[in-house]
Each structure stands twice: as structure tokens, then as C-alpha cells.
Write a protein that holds these residues in place. Structure first.
Motif, short mmCIF file in Angstrom:
data_model
loop_
_atom_site.label_atom_id
_atom_site.label_comp_id
_atom_site.label_asym_id
_atom_site.label_seq_id
_atom_site.Cartn_x
_atom_site.Cartn_y
_atom_site.Cartn_z
N GLU A 1 -2.69 -18.28 -1.73
CA GLU A 1 -1.68 -18.25 -2.20
C GLU A 1 -1.03 -16.45 -2.14
OE1 GLU A 1 0.82 -19.75 -5.60
OE2 GLU A 1 -0.82 -18.66 -6.49
N GLU A 2 0.22 -16.68 -1.21
CA GLU A 2 0.18 -14.91 0.31
C GLU A 2 0.93 -14.00 -1.99
OE1 GLU A 2 -0.47 -13.89 1.94
OE2 GLU A 2 -1.57 -15.44 2.28
N PRO A 3 0.60 -12.95 -2.07
CA PRO A 3 1.78 -12.51 -2.84
C PRO A 3 3.05 -12.39 -2.76
CG PRO A 3 -0.61 -10.93 -2.01
CD PRO A 3 -0.44 -12.56 -1.60
N GLN A 4 3.75 -12.72 -3.60
CA GLN A 4 5.11 -12.66 -4.08
C GLN A 4 5.12 -10.82 -3.78
OE1 GLN A 4 7.57 -14.07 -7.54
NE2 GLN A 4 5.33 -13.94 -7.71
N PRO A 5 6.93 -10.81 -3.42
CA PRO A 5 7.51 -9.18 -2.93
C PRO A 5 8.18 -8.69 -4.40
CG PRO A 5 8.54 -10.91 -1.53
CD PRO A 5 7.71 -11.27 -2.25
N LEU A 6 8.26 -7.83 -4.61
CA LEU A 6 8.40 -6.79 -6.23
C LEU A 6 9.95 -7.85 -6.67
CD1 LEU A 6 7.83 -5.26 -8.47
CD2 LEU A 6 8.87 -3.11 -7.13
N SER A 7 10.59 -8.00 -5.69
CA SER A 7 12.27 -8.29 -5.46
C SER A 7 12.12 -9.19 -6.15
CB SER A 7 12.76 -7.82 -4.58
OG SER A 7 12.49 -8.77 -3.19
N ALA A 8 11.77 -10.16 -5.64
CA ALA A 8 11.13 -11.74 -5.67
C ALA A 8 10.52 -11.90 -7.72
CB ALA A 8 10.84 -12.66 -5.06
N ALA B 1 -6.78 -16.25 -12.37
CA ALA B 1 -6.62 -16.28 -10.40
C ALA B 1 -5.42 -17.15 -10.98
CB ALA B 1 -7.86 -15.92 -9.56
N GLU B 2 -5.44 -17.59 -11.28
CA GLU B 2 -4.62 -19.05 -11.02
C GLU B 2 -3.29 -18.98 -12.07
OE1 GLU B 2 -3.06 -21.28 -8.57
OE2 GLU B 2 -5.18 -20.22 -7.65
N ALA B 3 -2.99 -17.69 -13.11
CA ALA B 3 -2.68 -17.77 -14.55
C ALA B 3 -1.95 -16.43 -13.67
CB ALA B 3 -3.29 -18.25 -15.51
N VAL B 4 -2.33 -15.82 -13.37
CA VAL B 4 -1.50 -14.63 -13.29
C VAL B 4 -0.82 -13.83 -11.67
CG1 VAL B 4 -1.37 -11.49 -13.60
CG2 VAL B 4 -3.15 -12.77 -15.19
N PRO B 5 0.31 -14.01 -11.04
CA PRO B 5 0.86 -14.12 -9.83
C PRO B 5 0.46 -12.43 -9.33
CG PRO B 5 2.18 -14.24 -11.45
CD PRO B 5 1.43 -14.26 -12.45
N LEU B 6 -0.25 -12.61 -8.27
CA LEU B 6 0.03 -11.81 -7.50
C LEU B 6 1.63 -10.84 -6.76
CD1 LEU B 6 -3.47 -11.65 -5.84
CD2 LEU B 6 -3.07 -11.14 -7.87
N VAL B 7 1.87 -9.63 -6.76
CA VAL B 7 3.38 -9.37 -6.56
C VAL B 7 2.23 -8.00 -5.18
CG1 VAL B 7 4.70 -7.83 -6.86
CG2 VAL B 7 4.01 -9.24 -8.18
N ARG B 8 2.93 -7.53 -3.62
CA ARG B 8 2.72 -7.12 -2.74
C ARG B 8 4.04 -6.31 -3.52
NH1 ARG B 8 -1.62 -5.28 -1.16
NH2 ARG B 8 -2.13 -7.96 -0.36
N LEU B 9 3.72 -4.51 -3.38
CA LEU B 9 5.21 -3.42 -3.42
C LEU B 9 5.59 -3.63 -2.73
CD1 LEU B 9 3.25 -1.55 -6.43
CD2 LEU B 9 4.54 -3.43 -6.68
N GLY B 10 6.08 -2.45 -2.39
CA GLY B 10 6.64 -1.74 -0.50
C GLY B 10 6.28 0.25 -0.68
N ARG B 11 7.22 0.20 -0.54
CA ARG B 11 7.04 2.22 -0.89
C ARG B 11 6.51 2.51 -2.46
NH1 ARG B 11 11.37 5.05 2.78
NH2 ARG B 11 11.27 6.63 0.67
N SER B 12 5.43 3.03 -2.94
CA SER B 12 5.43 3.52 -4.02
C SER B 12 6.68 3.83 -4.36
CB SER B 12 4.61 4.89 -4.43
OG SER B 12 2.91 4.32 -3.84
N ASP B 13 7.76 5.28 -4.02
CA ASP B 13 8.56 5.49 -4.61
C ASP B 13 9.62 4.29 -5.02
OD1 ASP B 13 9.33 5.16 -1.73
OD2 ASP B 13 10.35 6.76 -2.09
N ASN B 14 10.19 3.53 -3.49
CA ASN B 14 11.59 2.72 -4.46
C ASN B 14 10.72 1.22 -4.94
OD1 ASN B 14 12.26 3.55 -2.37
ND2 ASN B 14 11.80 1.33 -0.44
N ALA B 15 9.17 0.87 -5.07
CA ALA B 15 8.16 0.42 -6.75
C ALA B 15 8.66 1.31 -7.24
CB ALA B 15 7.43 0.89 -5.61
#
Length: 271
Positions: free
Chosen positions: A107-114, A175-189
Motif C-alpha cells: 500500500e503506497e503512502p498517500q500525499p500529505l495534502s490528501a 501496520a494496517e491500522a495506521v496510514p503512512l503519509v509521504r511528505l514533500g519539502r519540509s518547509d511546505n509540510a
């Protein structure tokens, strides 16, 4: 004499198990499939996203405990094999397979905005893993995160951390209960998180405010540093809070996974 099986049981399918799929820790090159092992890890995938299961291997002793999964495999034409203990040890590359191994779609990490878009109003807690790399620590963190209802684990843009079979087993289904989220640039995040009402708390070994005496915001991101090196100092300075867990001084600090459990328990207590 031929051994009989309980009514409605699924007969074993036997053949030589296949070698493990290659698994990369680099986000850009992650294998599409992940080899999981451990009873709770496999059961958690079956409960939440059974369609992700691609192949199953188990010992004969595990057939009764996994009857619902085996019936699902038969109904959906998903291959499974009953194999010997040593085969599972080779497949999992571990003696801690607990009698079952499964190849599943990652399961791929989702973007922070989503993630922020779909996040409900009200209290929320997330973890930002700034350099955590040990899979057993990652698994223990996921287990604690699932126990305390953490909304997501945030992974920096260039982090090589990814879910592995070892981490999923240690997580015991977390691992199935907690979503993983991939961040962009740290300052934007940082800006996005603060715009959504989150405060960020850097967790430091010394020099931070006492965790047990500091009021914790309702929407909070704990930032956890790498094992050994700790957090980047500039990043810690950019956070809204710097927190330390007080102790006797008999040891320098807690392991990052143990520290995470303490941090999460204190936030949950304050709610």
C-alpha cells in the motif's frame, strides 16, 4: 490410513515455494509486492484489504486457524501452499514466521495534502519520523501508534524508510491500522500542517520541556529523530515545542520505540 479433515475445511495445496520478491527500501524503487509473515500481520491484511493478497504459504498446523482466509483464497483463485517449517523460514528469511507467510500488494503512502483533506475535525495526533530506520523499531512504533489511535505516520520526502516484513510482524497488525503519509519539502509540510491546526513537537534527549508538565495541543505532530544521532538541530528549532522525557539519568535515553510509547500515552492521557 488416510487422515480425514473437518467438514468444510480446505484441503492443502502443496508445491515447492517460490523465492521471495525483491524488496527495496528506497521510495522510488519500492517493490510492488511485500512479503509479510506472522499470524497477526497476515490476518490484519485479510481483514482490511483481502484483495491485496497474492499468494499464501502456511504450515499444516495453521490450517484450522486460517480457514476463513483459505476459503477466501479458493473462492477468489488466490494460490496457497502448505509447506514445511524450514520452507517458511527460508521464505520469510526469519524464524519468527509463526507458521504463515503471504505475498501482498504494497500500500503506497498517500500525499500529505490528501491526508489533511480527509482528516476529521477535532483532536488528532501524528508521528513524523525524521531518520528512524531500524525495521524492528519501526514495527514497534506502528504497534504503539495503532494502540493509541495515531492518525498517521509521516515520512520525509527522501526517507528510505518503508514497511518490511520484519516491521509488519513486530507491529502485530498495527501496520494496517495506521496510514503512512509521504511528505514533500519540509518547509511546505510544516506550513501545511500548521495551516491544518497542528503544532509540531520535537522530541529531544535533553534541553526540552518536561513532557509530563507541558500542556499538549489537541492537534499535535511528534517529531522523532534517528536512533543514536537524534533530531537535526535546525529542524528541532523550527518546531513549536521541544519536549524531553524525564528520567533517573541511569541511562542516557530511551530507545526510540519505547520513547514513542511514552509520548503517545501522555498525549492520550491529556485528552
Amino acid at each position: 490410513m488416510r487422515r480425514s479433515r473437518p467438514p468444510g475445511s480446505v484441503p492443502p495445496s502443496r508445491s515447492r515455494p517460490e523465492p521471495a520478491p525483491r524488496e527495496s527500501r528506497a521510495p522510488a524503487g519500492e517493490a510492488r509486492e511485500l512479503r509479510l509473515y506472522g499470524l497477526n500481520a497476515v490476518r490484519a491484511v485479510f481483514a482490511r484489504r483481502p484483495e491485496a493478497i497474492r499468494k499464501l504459504y502456511l504450515t499444516e498446523a495453521r490450517i484450522p486457524a486460517l480457514q476463513p482466509l483459505l476459503k477466501w483464497c479458493v473462492a477468489h483463485r488466490v494460490g496457497y501452499r502448505v509447506v514445511e517449517e524450514q520452507d517458511l523460514q527460508r521464505l520469510a528469511a526469519s524464524a519468527h514466521h509463526e507458521g504463515v507467510v503471504a505475498d501482498v500488494l504494497r500500500e503506497e503512502p498517500q500525499p500529505l495534502s490528501a491526508w489533511l483533506r480527509d482528516l476529521p475535525e477535532g483532536p488528532s495526533l501524528a508521528l513524523w519520523l525524521d531518520g528512524v530506520g531500524n525495521p524492528h523499531n519501526f514495527g514497534a512504533i506502528l504497534r504503539s501508534a495503532a494502540h493509541f489511535g495515531v492518525a498517521a505516520v509521516l515520512l520525509p520526502k527522501h526517507s528510505t524508510l518503508a514497511l518490511s516484513g520484519a516491521a509488519a510482524r513486530v507491529a502485530e497488525g498495527g501496520a494496517e491500522a495506521v496510514p503512512l503519509v509521504r511528505l514533500g519539502r519540509s518547509d511546505n509540510a510544516l506550513a501545511q500542517l500548521r495551516g491544518a491546526g497542528f503544532a509540531l513537537a520535537a522530541t529531544v534527549v535533553e534541553g526540552g520541556a518536561d513532557l509530563f508538565r507541558t500542556p499538549l495541543p489537541e492537534r499535535l505532530v511528534y517529531v522523532l529523530g534517528a536512533e543514536g544521532e537524534g533530531m537535526d538541530r535546525d529542524f528541532a528549532a523550527a518546531c513549536d515545542l521541544r519536549l524531553s522525557i524525564p528520567g533517573t539519568g541511569a541511562v542516557e535515553s530511551l530507545n526510540v520505540a519505547a520513547a514513542t510509547a511514552v509520548l503517545l500515552a501522555q498525549w492520550a492521557r491529556s485528552r
